[in-house]
Design an enzyme around this catalytic site. Structure first.
Site, PDB file in Angstrom:
ATOM      1  N   GLU A   1       0.851  -1.192   0.000  1.00  0.00           N
ATOM      2  CA  GLU A   1       0.000   0.000   0.000  1.00  0.00           C
ATOM      3  C   GLU A   1       0.888   1.245   0.000  1.00  0.00           C
ATOM      4  O   GLU A   1       1.835   1.317   0.768  1.00  0.00           O
ATOM      5  CB  GLU A   1      -0.908   0.056   1.234  1.00  0.00           C
ATOM      6  CG  GLU A   1      -1.997   1.115   1.067  1.00  0.00           C
ATOM      7  CD  GLU A   1      -2.943   1.216   2.267  1.00  0.00           C
ATOM      8  OE1 GLU A   1      -2.540   0.838   3.382  1.00  0.00           O
ATOM      9  OE2 GLU A   1      -4.061   1.685   2.060  1.00  0.00           O
TER      10      GLU A   1
ATOM     11  N   GLU B   1      -6.153  -3.072  12.750  1.00  0.00           N
ATOM     12  CA  GLU B   1      -5.767  -3.880  11.580  1.00  0.00           C
ATOM     13  C   GLU B   1      -6.788  -4.992  11.315  1.00  0.00           C
ATOM     14  O   GLU B   1      -7.079  -5.313  10.163  1.00  0.00           O
ATOM     15  CB  GLU B   1      -4.356  -4.470  11.761  1.00  0.00           C
ATOM     16  CG  GLU B   1      -3.250  -3.445  12.017  1.00  0.00           C
ATOM     17  CD  GLU B   1      -3.192  -2.308  11.022  1.00  0.00           C
ATOM     18  OE1 GLU B   1      -3.582  -2.506   9.858  1.00  0.00           O
ATOM     19  OE2 GLU B   1      -2.763  -1.198  11.415  1.00  0.00           O
TER      20      GLU B   1
HETATM   21 ZN    ZN Z   1      -5.346   1.630   8.983  1.00  0.00          ZN
END
Ligand code: ZN
Length: 407
Positions: free
Chosen positions: A141, A311
């Site tokens: 990412e 998460e």
């Molecule tokens: Zn995050």
């Protein structure tokens, strides 16, 4: 227009053209951890939506060797030109004949180096019995899957991924999905991972190294594994407990099961940030996941709980349901931040964690007080602007707005 001009039209574009889009990737990677290099082959099942002489996808700092396109009638097409444009991180394949609409397989052989920039497929090191060794880890990412394999590296272009990996036989290989088969051939083993559900390229992950591991199963039968540096599995127990409880809480809260058969979490010595929510394989910087009751403060234990819950929440907010484009990144991060407090409050009501939420939002307020502040929704024209959206306004102000809506 000549061909050169034709290629120019793809440069500097905010998004990839959609003549062809991926449906599934079969990715084979061979790692050489001592030379810090990798080579690979990716077979991408494509839908050609508009007849085209061009196929344009993302690639960055890779060497591209052989490229073939095989259509549904088994006709093989070889591109007459293969252009890697480093500035725009695109790979333009030019074919002499038009590729008609329908399905086909694009096969690309490539190679690259394990970098030390903590992005793409990178190298980090650890000490095993006094010897320094290399480990390979991914961080994709927002725009770094393209550094590991050629792909359509945009969040909306979801596909399934089936990964096969060659690695030194003494090491452990982790990816989004469980291992379906393993073959050992001397010093090298080939690990076959199950095919993933449809997911965005930025959530694909790998970690290869030596780890100790512990695991538990949730009430819903999901295997949760925690991978720690050798000798430190005791320090992973608290994160494992939080992950199991968070998975159970979110499964009930969303009335939506976690879709993968397992969730692993791994602590690595070098990482760009605190943690990354890759689907089925959350990767942490070591000190964000390991906990020792004798040495850690109560504040650190609370932060660890919030990070793990954040998460795990992303497995729904972001991984299952994904923003169409980076403009809406705040929905990922604002929701995960807000709901990490909610889950922490459910797990440890005695902490009264909501009383600390104002402190969480403080960073957002501080940034928001500056002249260059921006709305929580940041218009991302070009993918390269996305890093600017990962700031306290998206995470903290975003989470405060969601908390107000919830209230
Ligand atoms: Zn995050």
């Amino acid at each position: 227009m000549d061909q050169k001009q034709n290629i120019e039209q793809f440069k500097g574009q905010p998004r990839l053209p959609k003549f062809a889009i991926p449906k599934s990737y079969h990715l084979y990677l061979r790692l050489d951890l001592s030379a810090c290099t990798f080579s690979g082959l990716v077979n991408i099942n494509l839908s050609i939506l508009d007849s085209t002489k061009y196929v344009v996808l993302n690639a960055c700092e890779l060497s591209v060797h052989q490229v073939l396109f095989t259509n549904s009638l088994n006709h093989i097409f070889t591109p007459c030109d293969v252009v890697l444009d480093a500035d725009n991180e695109i790979l333009v394949l030019v074919f002499e004949q038009v590729l008609g609409t329908g399905e086909g397989v694009l096969s690309i052989e490539f190679s690259g180096a394990l970098n030390e920039q903590l992005k793409g497929l990178y190298k980090c090191s650890y000490v095993d019995k006094g010897v320094r060794k290399n480990m390979a880890v991914t961080q994709f990412e927002a725009l770094h899957a393209r550094r590991c394999f050629p792909c359509w590296d945009e969040p909306a272009l979801k596909a399934t991924f089936k990964i096969t990996l060659d690695l030194p036989s003494e090491l452990i290989a982790l990816s989004n999905m469980p291992i379906s088969d393993e073959k050992i051939n001397g010093n090298v083993k080939t690990v076959y991972f199950e095919e993933s559900p449809k997911m965005s390229s930025y959530l694909v992950a790998l970690a290869v190294g030596l780890f100790d591991h512990i695991e538990e199963t949730t009430a819903d039968g999901i295997k949760v594994g925690v991978y720690c540096p050798v000798g430190k599995s005791d320090e992973g127990k608290f994160a494992l407990e939080v992950a199991v409880k968070s998975l159970e809480i979110f499964t009930r809260y969303f009335s939506m099961p976690y879709l993968l058969p397992k969730l692993d979490m791994v602590a690595v010595p070098e990482f760009f940030g605190g943690a990354m929510e890759n689907y089925g394989l959350i990767i942490y910087r070591e000190n964000e996941m390991l906990h020792n009751d004798l040495r850690s403060t109560a504040a650190k234990k609370q932060r660890l709980t919030i990070v793990v819950a954040h998460e795990v929440a992303h497995q729904w907010f972001g991984n299952l349901v994904t923003m169409e484009w980076w403009t809406h990144l705040w929905l990922n991060e604002g929701f995960a931040t807000w709901i990490s407090y909610m889950a922490t409050d459910m797990m440890f009501p005695e902490w009264k964690i909501w009383t600390q939420f104002l402190q969480e939002t403080n960073g957002g307020l501080r940034l928001d007080a500056q002249e260059q502040s921006h709305p929580i929704e940041v218009k991302i024209q070009h993918a390269h602007e996305v890093d600017e959206a990962f700031d306290a306004i998206g995470y903290k102000k975003g989470s405060a707005v969601i908390r107000m809506l919830q209230g």
